[in-house]
Design a protein around this motif. Structure first.
Motif, PDB file in Angstrom:
ATOM      1  N   UNK A 470       0.817  -1.266   0.002  1.00 23.44           N
ATOM      2  CA  UNK A 470      -0.029   0.035  -0.028  1.00 23.44           C
ATOM      3  C   UNK A 470       0.986   1.256  -0.028  1.00 23.44           C
ATOM      4  N   UNK A 471       1.880   1.218   1.065  1.00 21.58           N
ATOM      5  CA  UNK A 471       2.799   2.845   0.925  1.00 21.58           C
ATOM      6  C   UNK A 471       3.562   2.727  -0.383  1.00 21.58           C
ATOM      7  N   UNK A 472       3.857   1.737  -1.378  1.00 20.43           N
ATOM      8  CA  UNK A 472       4.587   1.737  -2.407  1.00 20.43           C
ATOM      9  C   UNK A 472       3.884   2.117  -3.785  1.00 20.43           C
ATOM     10  N   UNK A 473       2.631   2.048  -3.605  1.00 22.28           N
ATOM     11  CA  UNK A 473       1.511   1.956  -4.759  1.00 22.28           C
ATOM     12  C   UNK A 473       0.364   2.795  -4.251  1.00 22.28           C
ATOM     13  N   UNK A 474       0.410   3.930  -4.539  1.00 25.45           N
ATOM     14  CA  UNK A 474      -0.946   4.952  -4.311  1.00 25.45           C
ATOM     15  C   UNK A 474      -1.907   4.577  -5.090  1.00 25.45           C
ATOM     16  N   UNK A 475      -1.739   3.994  -6.285  1.00 22.59           N
ATOM     17  CA  UNK A 475      -2.849   3.442  -7.176  1.00 22.59           C
ATOM     18  C   UNK A 475      -3.711   2.220  -6.519  1.00 22.59           C
ATOM     19  N   UNK A 476      -2.925   1.448  -5.552  1.00 24.30           N
ATOM     20  CA  UNK A 476      -3.683   0.238  -4.934  1.00 24.30           C
ATOM     21  C   UNK A 476      -4.498   0.781  -3.766  1.00 24.30           C
ATOM     22  N   UNK A 477      -5.794   0.798  -3.675  1.00 27.75           N
ATOM     23  CA  UNK A 477      -6.591   1.421  -2.676  1.00 27.75           C
ATOM     24  C   UNK A 477      -6.565   0.312  -1.521  1.00 27.75           C
ATOM     25  N   UNK A 478      -6.721  -1.050  -1.689  1.00 27.03           N
ATOM     26  CA  UNK A 478      -7.026  -2.042  -0.675  1.00 27.03           C
ATOM     27  C   UNK A 478      -6.117  -3.176  -0.737  1.00 27.03           C
ATOM     28  N   UNK A 479      -5.576  -3.596   0.247  1.00 27.20           N
ATOM     29  CA  UNK A 479      -4.885  -5.012   0.180  1.00 27.20           C
ATOM     30  C   UNK A 479      -5.436  -5.857   1.569  1.00 27.20           C
ATOM     31  N   UNK A 480      -5.335  -6.991   1.139  1.00 27.09           N
ATOM     32  CA  UNK A 480      -5.736  -7.804   2.250  1.00 27.09           C
ATOM     33  C   UNK A 480      -5.141  -9.384   1.658  1.00 27.09           C
ATOM     34  N   UNK A 481      -4.761 -10.060   2.952  1.00 19.94           N
ATOM     35  CA  UNK A 481      -4.215 -11.554   2.293  1.00 19.94           C
ATOM     36  C   UNK A 481      -4.940 -12.584   3.107  1.00 19.94           C
ATOM     37  N   UNK A 482      -6.021 -12.490   3.469  1.00 24.90           N
ATOM     38  CA  UNK A 482      -6.753 -13.662   3.866  1.00 24.90           C
ATOM     39  C   UNK A 482      -7.337 -14.293   2.590  1.00 24.90           C
ATOM     40  N   UNK A 483      -7.937 -15.735   2.849  1.00 24.63           N
ATOM     41  CA  UNK A 483      -8.509 -16.391   1.739  1.00 24.63           C
ATOM     42  C   UNK A 483     -10.023 -16.429   1.681  1.00 24.63           C
ATOM     43  N   UNK A 484     -10.468 -16.596   0.365  1.00 21.67           N
ATOM     44  CA  UNK A 484     -11.584 -16.582  -0.026  1.00 21.67           C
ATOM     45  C   UNK A 484     -11.788 -16.219  -1.532  1.00 21.67           C
ATOM     46  N   UNK A 485     -12.719 -15.525  -1.719  1.00 28.64           N
ATOM     47  CA  UNK A 485     -13.166 -15.120  -3.016  1.00 28.64           C
ATOM     48  C   UNK A 485     -13.747 -13.573  -3.167  1.00 28.64           C
ATOM     49  N   UNK A 486     -14.084 -13.299  -4.385  1.00 31.67           N
ATOM     50  CA  UNK A 486     -14.718 -12.112  -4.638  1.00 31.67           C
ATOM     51  C   UNK A 486     -16.184 -12.110  -5.165  1.00 31.67           C
ATOM     52  N   UNK A 487     -17.050 -11.521  -4.606  1.00 28.98           N
ATOM     53  CA  UNK A 487     -18.394 -11.576  -5.169  1.00 28.98           C
ATOM     54  C   UNK A 487     -18.608 -10.064  -5.905  1.00 28.98           C
ATOM     55  N   UNK A 488     -19.418 -10.301  -6.977  1.00 26.04           N
ATOM     56  CA  UNK A 488     -19.480  -8.917  -7.869  1.00 26.04           C
ATOM     57  C   UNK A 488     -21.120  -8.820  -8.084  1.00 26.04           C
ATOM     58  N   UNK A 489     -21.433  -7.713  -8.031  1.00 22.62           N
ATOM     59  CA  UNK A 489     -22.898  -7.147  -8.512  1.00 22.62           C
ATOM     60  C   UNK A 489     -22.501  -5.933  -9.474  1.00 22.62           C
ATOM     61  N   UNK A 490     -23.249  -6.315 -10.628  1.00 18.96           N
ATOM     62  CA  UNK A 490     -22.918  -5.182 -11.861  1.00 18.96           C
ATOM     63  C   UNK A 490     -24.478  -4.966 -12.111  1.00 18.96           C
ATOM     64  N   UNK A 491     -24.664  -3.505 -12.156  1.00 18.13           N
ATOM     65  CA  UNK A 491     -25.771  -2.700 -12.703  1.00 18.13           C
ATOM     66  C   UNK A 491     -25.396  -1.830 -13.508  1.00 18.13           C
ATOM     67  N   UNK A 492     -26.423  -1.116 -14.360  1.00 21.61           N
ATOM     68  CA  UNK A 492     -26.204   0.049 -15.023  1.00 21.61           C
ATOM     69  C   UNK A 492     -25.182   1.052 -14.511  1.00 21.61           C
ATOM     70  N   UNK A 493     -25.388   1.255 -13.122  1.00 21.57           N
ATOM     71  CA  UNK A 493     -24.838   2.504 -12.635  1.00 21.57           C
ATOM     72  C   UNK A 493     -23.604   2.135 -12.136  1.00 21.57           C
ATOM     73  N   UNK A 494     -23.432   1.045 -11.652  1.00 18.91           N
ATOM     74  CA  UNK A 494     -22.213   0.742 -10.943  1.00 18.91           C
ATOM     75  C   UNK A 494     -21.821  -0.653 -10.735  1.00 18.91           C
ATOM     76  N   UNK A 495     -20.442  -1.047 -10.546  1.00 14.41           N
ATOM     77  CA  UNK A 495     -20.015  -2.192 -10.178  1.00 14.41           C
ATOM     78  C   UNK A 495     -19.535  -2.135  -8.709  1.00 14.41           C
ATOM     79  N   UNK A 496     -19.864  -3.390  -7.986  1.00 15.75           N
ATOM     80  CA  UNK A 496     -19.354  -3.457  -6.693  1.00 15.75           C
ATOM     81  C   UNK A 496     -19.032  -4.889  -6.483  1.00 15.75           C
ATOM     82  N   UNK A 497     -17.651  -4.705  -5.759  1.00 19.75           N
ATOM     83  CA  UNK A 497     -16.738  -6.221  -5.600  1.00 19.75           C
ATOM     84  C   UNK A 497     -16.676  -6.199  -3.950  1.00 19.75           C
ATOM     85  N   UNK A 498     -17.281  -7.303  -3.535  1.00 22.61           N
ATOM     86  CA  UNK A 498     -17.358  -7.887  -2.151  1.00 22.61           C
ATOM     87  C   UNK A 498     -16.134  -8.600  -1.895  1.00 22.61           C
TER      88      UNK A 498
END
Length: 530
Positions: A470-498
């Motif tokens: 995070x400190x070295x890459x201001x273009x990266x807004x979030x980092x986490x190293x737990x295990x899992x997956x990404x859930x995505x909801x897409x509409x015409x107005x916005x994309x959401x990643x959980x």
């Protein structure tokens, strides 16, 4: 998993002749009157479950592989070397009162007794149920869903993406939770198996040969897939949703590049020998995944880059960043002095795939253009000082092509470019910039990198290495190293990643939670907290 439907031989309606469906034998066509009975009565051949994939507006591909003894050392799954007719039914309801398609395919020993019937003529945007029969044995019931109609404007799209599931280091609890989600499909971005052998595992199972040796030939790759796919949680996720699949490196070998094997001491450094290994790996991959005949390998080559459309809401361009790439610059590791990574002629995609991707940018009418990508596209500097220290295997080793790709998306006026990525065993939400050497370079897209299912063990929320990133890459807004997956909801107005994470994988039964959520607004490149 949708509950199994117990049916007698009479209850599973027999084929009504050649008109019911084409009967495929390998890649050819067999007579519908041919008889290929299941030769092992009383033994359940569906030990690897069922699945579906590659959704289109009018159909899907269904999948199963006959394996009454999934972990047989010879990779044959306990099947004799004879062809077997596998019947299927597709219905609007899980009790199969309203059957819309039935037919059969022939599962051959040459293709590991796998079945890949391609179903057409279904209604768009609709849920269906399916099952198979071999002899008197009935499979579990699977659930699938077709894509929206071309030109349709669906209200939303819901999917999950995942990668990196090393079997011996963790339980697939994340898939148990994924199977309970309300999803239209699942995208898997690579490292479905790992080629490595092992002598111990956190699951406490005693396996021995052949799993204690590295994977090189077809029987061993078949056994490795069977081991991974025998996990009940993974079987549930396959049975509940259609999957869209690509590969990264470990489906063959760590960090391979085109015909170049990893530089180690293994006996496959000769390109001809490595192509034999690739051919075995690709065949086993096809046998065990819900892929269409268009993805049937031809020796050491397989067509994996392809595009799937979901009405006018989204297109997904699935990439293959292994088969056509130049060798990694300056070795497979990382460094701060590798000038070759900037070379204009270095490619991760190859000419044909690159032209196909750029043509899609211009032709797509979708509001969201999604790239299914194996290795991080965003710059991931490992050093917060002025020195730029990056890994050479991902897009950071192919800077000119990355910059060209992002510039081309901007030139062709891609409305919303979102890249979904695996490989790194970390969660990122990041901005994609035209030129990372220029702090004022515009943001032209967004990238969401998903963590591993198990690889790396239990993981942690924000270890020191993640904070450094995070400190070295201001273009990266979030980092986490737990295990899992990404859930995505897409509409015409916005994309959401959980970012859905589990606190541990070394033991079973971990709960799931949403660690963070990030969104992309329509026509506004870059990620922001939800």
């Amino acid at each position: 998993m949708v509950s199994s439907f117990s049916a007698s031989r009479r209850g599973f309606v027999a084929l009504g002749g050649a008109g019911a469906a084409a009967v495929l034998l390998g890649t050819g066509v067999a007579s519908a009157s041919s008889s290929y009975p299941y030769p092992l009565p009383g033994r359940n051949p569906f030990g690897l479950g069922v699945g579906s994939g590659e959704p289109t507006p009018d159909g899907v591909v269904l999948w199963t592989r006959l394996a009454p003894e999934p972990l047989a050392a010879d990779g044959a799954g306990g099947m004799p070397a004879v062809p077997v007719r596998v019947e299927y039914e597709v219905a609007r309801d899980e009790k199969f009162h309203s059957i819309v398609k039935r037919g059969s395919v022939v599962a051959t020993p040459q293709l590991g007794h796998s079945a890949h019937p391609e179903i057409r003529g279904l209604e768009p945007g609709r849920t269906y149920y399916f099952r198979f029969r071999a002899g008197d044995e009935i499979s579990p019931v699977g659930r699938t869903k077709t894509a929206p109609a071309p030109g349709a404007n669906p209200r939303e799209l819901n999917f999950a993406f995942a990668s990196c599931q090393q079997w011996q280091v963790g339980f697939y609890t994340a898939y148990e939770h994924m199977a309970a989600e309300d999803l239209d499909f699942v995208v898997h971005l690579g490292d479905y198996i790992y080629e490595t052998g092992f002598t111990s595992n956190v699951r406490g199972l005693t396996l021995g040969a052949p799993f204690d040796t590295e994977t090189f030939d077809l029987p061993r790759y078949r056994a490795q897939y069977a081991l991974y796919k025998s996990d009940a949680s993974l079987m549930k996720a396959h049975a509940n949703f259609p999957w869209i699949q690509t590969i990264d490196d470990h489906e063959v070998e760590n960090n391979w590049a085109d015909e170049i094997s990893q530089a180690d001491t293994e006996p496959d450094q000769d390109p001809a020998v490595f192509r034999q290994r690739r051919a075995a790996a690709f065949q086993a991959m096809y046998e065990n995944m819900p892929l269409r005949s268009a993805q049937l390998p031809h020796g050491a080559d397989v067509q994996l880059f392809r595009r799937l459309s979901f009405g006018r809401l989204a297109d997904i361009a699935m990439l293959d960043t292994r088969q056509y790439r130049d060798d990694q610059p300056c070795g497979d590791g990382s460094g701060s002095t590798c000038a070759d990574r900037f070379a204009a002629d270095r490619s991760l995609l190859g000419d044909r795939q690159r032209r196909w991707l750029y043509d899609g940018f211009g032709r797509s009418k979708a509001r969201w253009q999604i790239i299914g990508n194996q290795v991080p596209m965003v710059q991931t500097d490992l050093d917060p000082s002025e020195v730029v220290n990056v890994y050479h295997d991902p897009w950071d080793g192919y800077v000119a092509e990355r910059d060209n790709l992002l510039a081309e998306a901007r030139r062709r006026k891609v409305r919303n470019l979102v890249v979904i990525t695996g490989d790194r065993h970390q969660n990122y939400a990041a901005d994609l910039r035209l030129d990372y050497a220029d702090v004022d370079s515009p943001t032209v897209g967004s990238e969401f990198v998903g963590t591993s299912i198990t690889t790396g063990g239990n993981g942690a929320d924000l270890p020191a290495s993640a904070q450094t990133l995070l400190d070295a890459n201001p273009h990266i807004r979030f980092v986490n190293t737990q295990r899992g997956y990404v859930r995505v909801n897409v509409t015409e107005q916005r994309w959401r990643s959980d970012f859905r994470v589990v606190p541990y994988v070394a033991t079973a039964g971990a709960p799931i939670s949403t660690r963070a959520s990030y969104v992309v607004e329509d026509r506004h490149s870059g990620v922001t907290p939800a």
